[in-house]
Scaffold this active site. Structure first.
Site, PDB file in Angstrom:
ATOM      1  N   ARG A 213       0.843  -1.198   0.000  1.00 11.46           N
ATOM      2  CA  ARG A 213       0.000   0.000   0.000  1.00 11.46           C
ATOM      3  C   ARG A 213       0.876   1.246   0.000  1.00 11.46           C
ATOM      4  O   ARG A 213       0.597   2.224  -0.680  1.00 11.46           O
ATOM      5  CB  ARG A 213      -0.917  -0.003   1.235  1.00 11.46           C
ATOM      6  CG  ARG A 213      -2.017  -1.041   1.173  1.00 11.46           C
ATOM      7  CD  ARG A 213      -3.027  -0.846   2.286  1.00 11.46           C
ATOM      8  NE  ARG A 213      -2.568  -1.313   3.571  1.00 11.46           N
ATOM      9  CZ  ARG A 213      -2.955  -2.456   4.147  1.00 11.46           C
ATOM     10  NH1 ARG A 213      -3.818  -3.243   3.543  1.00 11.46           N
ATOM     11  NH2 ARG A 213      -2.505  -2.803   5.339  1.00 11.46           N
ATOM     12  N   CYS A 338      -3.044 -14.083  -3.226  1.00  9.24           N
ATOM     13  CA  CYS A 338      -2.722 -14.508  -1.857  1.00  9.24           C
ATOM     14  C   CYS A 338      -3.117 -15.975  -1.674  1.00  9.24           C
ATOM     15  O   CYS A 338      -3.421 -16.422  -0.579  1.00  9.24           O
ATOM     16  CB  CYS A 338      -3.381 -13.606  -0.819  1.00  9.24           C
ATOM     17  SG  CYS A 338      -5.154 -13.546  -0.923  1.00  9.24           S
TER      18      CYS A 338
END
Ligand code: SAH
Length: 394
Positions: A213, A338
């Protein structure tokens, strides 16, 4: 009658992974068991020719019959666990101080404490005991966490489906300190978030994406951003603080999008009035205009089991193809998987196939993975699951 210390003896040749530091013993590798192997019990493991290999926690109900804690002949008392927790804490305190007050304190196998997850959100700790062994030690672990971190609260979020494979019911609730009345406020590289540790996804926040991020924050100035699978807005808030121009966000969860609105206000980013779209990203992306500077694709794990890989691969390919289509020239794609079973190699191949179908030239700028608070035991590559690529489209 004296209690026999339970032990398992492996079939010949099956000691190799353990000798190389892998912490799991599968039930198929066991030749003989002696003593009480009840779920969570501690005991020893020996090779077929009688060599001591280590001590761990049993669970005969799981395919992983033993998770190793040590390869030394030592007593696994509270000072053993205190030292493991201390080693984990030192790494985080040294690396993350001043950057965030929310991080994974203990990452299971990666911190040599198989089956134990502890996340910190300011003065609140959230615990997950994934195995019968750790479940049995919960009281001790809570005491040790209290004495190291002096938290206000420890909350148990062992309400994970994986526990069924261990023959354990899901568990949830306050295990220490003050009841949690609302969301817990945290800071991450200057961004503020309110985390619902009682009801939120995972333990409330996707801590594993922190560094990625922040990478987005650094390239966001003046950019039009599409944040797919945005959850509570982690990537977009970073983009906002980084000076992005405009944001569109997609998630299927109503509660997540409610949090997004709260997070824009909390970070004084109301001027953006982001476009929030509740829906299935696969469908929504098909209807969007093609002029984004940056797209984030952070879907949930599509391949939780190996057998899901073909379907998962089609899913990843479709999403990445849509993203390439929607990006402007010189646009950036932050794309993630993921899924534990998705290797780097396969993920890159899928993204490559999507790029070919899009007809665009695509460059790999960097790879993204786990942050420092999600370490992986080198002997246990299964612990690595987050794989991401930053791509530039021409
Ligand atoms: N990027 C987020 C984490 C994303 S987790 C962060 O940094 O915090 C994955 C998100 O995908 C979850 O919020 C989940 O609600 C959402 N989701 C799952 N399936 C979806 C779908 N088909 N379409 C859109 N969102 C979906």
């Amino acid at each position: 009658m004296m209690k026999i210390f339970p032990k398992i003896i492996l079939k010949r040749g099956k000691e190799k992974p353990i000798l190389r530091g892998h912490p799991w013993v599968f039930s198929g590798a066991v030749a003989k068991a002696e003593g009480d192997l009840s779920p969570g019990e501690m005991g020893e493991v020996y090779s077929g020719d009688g060599k001591f290999l280590g001590i761990g926690q049993f669970n005969p109900r799981s395919q992983i019959i033993l998770r190793l804690l040590t390869r030394k002949k030592e007593t696994l008392d509270s000072s053993f666990f205190r030292e493991r927790i201390l080693q984990a804490a030192i790494l985080r305190e040294r690396e993350l101080k001043g950057k965030t007050d929310a991080y994974r304190v203990i990452n299971g196998e990666g911190d040599f404490l198989p089956g134990l997850i502890v996340d910190r959100y300011g003065e609140t700790l959230v615990l997950q005991c994934l195995t019968a062994g750790m479940e049995r030690l919960k009281g001790l672990l809570v005491d040790l966490l209290v004495s190291h971190f002096n938290p206000k609260t420890i909350y148990d979020r062992s309400d994970v489906p994986y526990r069924r494979e261990e023959g354990l019911p899901e568990a949830k609730g306050l295990v220490y300190g003050k009841e949690i009345l609302g969301p817990v406020e945290i800071e991450e590289y200057g961004c503020r978030f309110r985390v619902d540790v009682k009801e939120g996804q995972k333990t409330g926040f996707y801590l594993d994406q922190r560094g990625n991020r922040f990478s987005l924050q650094k390239v966001s100035r003046g950019k039009k951003i599409l944040d797919c699978f945005c959850y509570s807005g982690g990537f977009s808030i970073h983009a906002g603080l980084g000076g992005a121009k405009e944001m569109t966000m997609i998630d299927s969860s109503e509660e997540a999008l409610e949090r997004v609105k709260d997070h824009f206000a909390l970070n004084h980013l109301e001027r953006f009035s982001p476009r929030l779209i509740k829906g299935d990203a696969f469908e929504v992306m098909r209807g969007l205009e093609t002029d984004y500077d940056v797209i984030v694709l952070d879907p949930p794990p599509f391949a939780k089991k190996k057998g899901h890989l073909p379907g998962a691969s089609r899913g990843y390919k479709d999403l990445n193809l849509q993203a390439f289509r929607l990006l402007k020239k010189e646009g950036l794609l932050f794309t993630f998987s993921c899924s534990h079973h998705m290797s780097w190699d396969l993920f890159q191949k899928i993204v490559f196939a999507a790029a070919v179908d899009s007809g665009k030239n695509v460059q790999v700028l960097s790879r993204m993975g786990h942050p420092i608070d999600h370490p992986v035991n080198l002997s246990h590559p299964e612990g690595e699951y987050l794989r991401g690529l930053v791509l530039r489209v021409l």
